[in-house]
Design a protein around this motif. Structure first.
Motif, PDB file in Angstrom:
ATOM      1  N   PHE A 120       0.833  -1.207   0.000  1.00 30.70           N
ATOM      2  CA  PHE A 120       0.000   0.000   0.000  1.00 30.70           C
ATOM      3  C   PHE A 120       0.871   1.262   0.000  1.00 30.70           C
ATOM      4  O   PHE A 120       0.652   2.189  -0.791  1.00 30.70           O
ATOM      5  CB  PHE A 120      -0.915  -0.022   1.228  1.00 30.70           C
ATOM      6  CG  PHE A 120      -1.855   1.142   1.324  1.00 30.70           C
ATOM      7  CD1 PHE A 120      -2.986   1.208   0.529  1.00 30.70           C
ATOM      8  CD2 PHE A 120      -1.594   2.181   2.216  1.00 30.70           C
ATOM      9  CE1 PHE A 120      -3.861   2.295   0.622  1.00 30.70           C
ATOM     10  CE2 PHE A 120      -2.450   3.263   2.307  1.00 30.70           C
ATOM     11  CZ  PHE A 120      -3.585   3.321   1.506  1.00 30.70           C
ATOM     12  N   ASN A 121       1.870   1.299   0.878  1.00 28.94           N
ATOM     13  CA  ASN A 121       2.680   2.508   1.008  1.00 28.94           C
ATOM     14  C   ASN A 121       3.615   2.704  -0.178  1.00 28.94           C
ATOM     15  O   ASN A 121       3.830   3.845  -0.620  1.00 28.94           O
ATOM     16  CB  ASN A 121       3.466   2.472   2.316  1.00 28.94           C
ATOM     17  CG  ASN A 121       2.573   2.690   3.524  1.00 28.94           C
ATOM     18  OD1 ASN A 121       1.487   3.259   3.407  1.00 28.94           O
ATOM     19  ND2 ASN A 121       3.011   2.247   4.684  1.00 28.94           N
ATOM     20  N   PHE A 122       4.161   1.625  -0.728  1.00 28.15           N
ATOM     21  CA  PHE A 122       5.010   1.780  -1.902  1.00 28.15           C
ATOM     22  C   PHE A 122       4.193   2.257  -3.104  1.00 28.15           C
ATOM     23  O   PHE A 122       4.667   3.047  -3.918  1.00 28.15           O
ATOM     24  CB  PHE A 122       5.724   0.472  -2.245  1.00 28.15           C
ATOM     25  CG  PHE A 122       7.193   0.474  -1.890  1.00 28.15           C
ATOM     26  CD1 PHE A 122       8.049   1.441  -2.386  1.00 28.15           C
ATOM     27  CD2 PHE A 122       7.717  -0.500  -1.062  1.00 28.15           C
ATOM     28  CE1 PHE A 122       9.394   1.448  -2.058  1.00 28.15           C
ATOM     29  CE2 PHE A 122       9.068  -0.510  -0.723  1.00 28.15           C
ATOM     30  CZ  PHE A 122       9.910   0.467  -1.225  1.00 28.15           C
ATOM     31  N   THR A 123       2.978   1.779  -3.234  1.00 31.25           N
ATOM     32  CA  THR A 123       2.122   2.234  -4.336  1.00 31.25           C
ATOM     33  C   THR A 123       1.895   3.737  -4.249  1.00 31.25           C
ATOM     34  O   THR A 123       2.015   4.460  -5.253  1.00 31.25           O
ATOM     35  CB  THR A 123       0.774   1.488  -4.313  1.00 31.25           C
ATOM     36  OG1 THR A 123       1.010   0.087  -4.505  1.00 31.25           O
ATOM     37  CG2 THR A 123      -0.143   1.997  -5.416  1.00 31.25           C
ATOM     38  N   MET A 124       1.583   4.227  -3.047  1.00 33.35           N
ATOM     39  CA  MET A 124       1.385   5.667  -2.884  1.00 33.35           C
ATOM     40  C   MET A 124       2.678   6.438  -3.145  1.00 33.35           C
ATOM     41  O   MET A 124       2.665   7.502  -3.786  1.00 33.35           O
ATOM     42  CB  MET A 124       0.878   5.970  -1.473  1.00 33.35           C
ATOM     43  CG  MET A 124      -0.563   5.571  -1.232  1.00 33.35           C
ATOM     44  SD  MET A 124      -1.262   6.409   0.221  1.00 33.35           S
ATOM     45  CE  MET A 124      -0.193   5.791   1.506  1.00 33.35           C
ATOM     46  N   ALA A 125       3.801   5.912  -2.667  1.00 34.17           N
ATOM     47  CA  ALA A 125       5.078   6.602  -2.860  1.00 34.17           C
ATOM     48  C   ALA A 125       5.433   6.697  -4.337  1.00 34.17           C
ATOM     49  O   ALA A 125       5.879   7.747  -4.817  1.00 34.17           O
ATOM     50  CB  ALA A 125       6.176   5.877  -2.088  1.00 34.17           C
ATOM     51  N   CYS A 126       5.230   5.606  -5.075  1.00 36.50           N
ATOM     52  CA  CYS A 126       5.553   5.611  -6.504  1.00 36.50           C
ATOM     53  C   CYS A 126       4.652   6.577  -7.269  1.00 36.50           C
ATOM     54  O   CYS A 126       5.114   7.287  -8.177  1.00 36.50           O
ATOM     55  CB  CYS A 126       5.448   4.200  -7.075  1.00 36.50           C
ATOM     56  SG  CYS A 126       6.752   3.089  -6.505  1.00 36.50           S
ATOM     57  N   GLU A 127       3.387   6.608  -6.915  1.00 37.81           N
ATOM     58  CA  GLU A 127       2.473   7.558  -7.566  1.00 37.81           C
ATOM     59  C   GLU A 127       2.911   8.996  -7.303  1.00 37.81           C
ATOM     60  O   GLU A 127       2.844   9.855  -8.189  1.00 37.81           O
ATOM     61  CB  GLU A 127       1.048   7.335  -7.062  1.00 37.81           C
ATOM     62  CG  GLU A 127       0.432   6.034  -7.560  1.00 37.81           C
ATOM     63  CD  GLU A 127      -0.915   5.745  -6.906  1.00 37.81           C
ATOM     64  OE1 GLU A 127      -1.274   6.466  -5.939  1.00 37.81           O
ATOM     65  OE2 GLU A 127      -1.605   4.796  -7.346  1.00 37.81           O
ATOM     66  N   GLU A 128       3.397   9.256  -6.088  1.00 39.79           N
ATOM     67  CA  GLU A 128       3.833  10.615  -5.733  1.00 39.79           C
ATOM     68  C   GLU A 128       5.062  11.035  -6.544  1.00 39.79           C
ATOM     69  O   GLU A 128       5.095  12.124  -7.121  1.00 39.79           O
ATOM     70  CB  GLU A 128       4.144  10.682  -4.241  1.00 39.79           C
ATOM     71  CG  GLU A 128       4.590  12.058  -3.763  1.00 39.79           C
ATOM     72  CD  GLU A 128       4.814  12.112  -2.260  1.00 39.79           C
ATOM     73  OE1 GLU A 128       5.632  12.940  -1.821  1.00 39.79           O
ATOM     74  OE2 GLU A 128       4.166  11.320  -1.542  1.00 39.79           O
ATOM     75  N   VAL A 129       6.080  10.170  -6.611  1.00 36.15           N
ATOM     76  CA  VAL A 129       7.320  10.576  -7.296  1.00 36.15           C
ATOM     77  C   VAL A 129       7.152  10.576  -8.810  1.00 36.15           C
ATOM     78  O   VAL A 129       7.860  11.306  -9.515  1.00 36.15           O
ATOM     79  CB  VAL A 129       8.517   9.703  -6.885  1.00 36.15           C
ATOM     80  CG1 VAL A 129       8.761   9.801  -5.386  1.00 36.15           C
ATOM     81  CG2 VAL A 129       8.347   8.254  -7.319  1.00 36.15           C
ATOM     82  N   GLU A 130       6.232   9.782  -9.316  1.00 37.91           N
ATOM     83  CA  GLU A 130       6.020   9.785 -10.760  1.00 37.91           C
ATOM     84  C   GLU A 130       5.412  11.097 -11.236  1.00 37.91           C
ATOM     85  O   GLU A 130       5.569  11.472 -12.398  1.00 37.91           O
ATOM     86  CB  GLU A 130       5.181   8.576 -11.170  1.00 37.91           C
ATOM     87  CG  GLU A 130       6.011   7.286 -11.142  1.00 37.91           C
ATOM     88  CD  GLU A 130       5.206   6.021 -11.329  1.00 37.91           C
ATOM     89  OE1 GLU A 130       3.972   6.130 -11.516  1.00 37.91           O
ATOM     90  OE2 GLU A 130       5.794   4.925 -11.292  1.00 37.91           O
TER      91      GLU A 130
END
Length: 335
Positions: free
Chosen positions: A113-123
């Protein structure tokens, strides 16, 4: 409960401070909150970054594999708890050298869950990412539902392959692909003789009799597939290897690397006795073992027990496994 700590509340911070005091020439902290560690080795521009994250309590996983030819960064949370998406995003930013970042981590809900949100943020900032999940624990699900399997000690091999591929200046797609190929050929299974104690909980994660052994437990104290009466080292090796070979059969001429991994409270002598039997089983099948790993690679606090991981190799994976790697907790120069 007896633990050599200052307090449960400062356990993670004190551990991180200890790492920096001991190895500050090789790794560095990204923030003053002591939750993100990044490599102190200079990274070439254009190299794909490789990062991971997870709960504390498993040293050397995860922090111990930040280094040369391995991970570029790691974020940790409290014991057995995922770090925040914000910390993961900061880590990804710090490890991006212009060609994107591979996020490589165990198949656990909080981390996903947290990696998905992090990747969406940096993308949104034009940082390209890819995620590869470790799912090597054969005890946690049957082959038909392999996507539900937990990530355990096999992630160490995945860190090694991904780090070596990135050092070869492969692009992000290639690093992700070869890491996924490696994971398709990695299987693990463990056995526990005792539970562990999370400092803030102050009590064992599960109960097991003095004359019992839990087969197939998870590294957070998750239930295994069965509880048996205590077995000999040879019987434990036969049980774990037998289950792995049902899932990933081997044939004469195959090459593998084998990891016998202590969970935090098992003497090296006992690990070597188990490895002796694993070696006998695979030698009987005329399977060649390359670069064996025996020791503590992915622990669960003070849990007594061990896991066995088998990594089936082709020539590409063997060369990546052999490539030089160095961190405060891992080197392959003596393998």
């Amino acid at each position: 409960m007896k633990k050599i700590i200052n307090s449960a509340d400062t356990f993670v911070r004190d551990t991180m401070e200890g790492i920096i005091c001991a190895y500050g020439d090789k790794v560095k902290l990204l923030h003053e909150d002591f939750q993100v560690l990044v490599s102190g080795y200079p990274a070439r521009e254009g190299k794909v970054g490789v990062v991971t994250a997870g709960g504390s309590g498993h040293l050397p996983v995860f922090l111990g594999y930040v280094g040369k030819g391995l991970l570029d960064g790691c974020a940790v949370g409290e014991v057995f708890a995922s770090p925040s998406a914000a910390k993961m995003a900061d880590m990804i930013r710090a490890c991006d050298k212009g060609r994107g970042v591979l996020c490589l981590y165990g198949n656990y809900n909080g981390d996903r869950f947290n990696f998905t949100m992090a990747c969406e943020e940096v993308e949104l900032e034009d940082i390209q990412t890819k995620m590869v999940l470790v799912k090597d624990d054969v005890a946690s699900s049957d082959p038909e539902h392999a996507d539900k399997r937990r990530g355990v000690a096999g992630m160490v091999y995945a860190f090694k392959i991904a780090g070596a591929a990135a050092d070869k200046m492969m692009n992000l797609e290639e690093v992700a692909a070869v890491t996924a190929k490696a994971l398709n050929n990695i299987r693990s299974m463990g056995a526990a003789l005792s539970p562990c104690i999370v400092p803030k909980a102050g009590k064992p994660t599960f109960a097991i009799g003095e004359d019992e052994i839990e087969i197939g437990m998870g590294i957070h104290g998750e239930a295994g597939i069965e509880v048996r009466k205590m077995m000999t080292a040879d019987e434990i090796a036969e049980t774990l290897v037998g289950e792995i070979l049902k899932d990933m059969p081997l044939k004469e001429g195959d090459q593998v690397s084998v990891m016998v991994n202590g969970l935090g409270g098992t003497p090296l002598e006992e690990q070597l006795i188990v490895y002796r039997k694993v070696h006998q089983i695979l030698s009987h099948l005329r399977v060649r073992i390359r670069m064996p790993h025996i020791g503590e690679y992915a622990t669960s606090m003070e849990m007594a027990g061990l896991s066995v991981t088998i990594f089936k190799l082709d020539q590409e994976l063997l060369e990546l496994l052999k490539a030089p790697a160095e961190s405060p907790f891992y080197t392959n120069t003596n393998k």
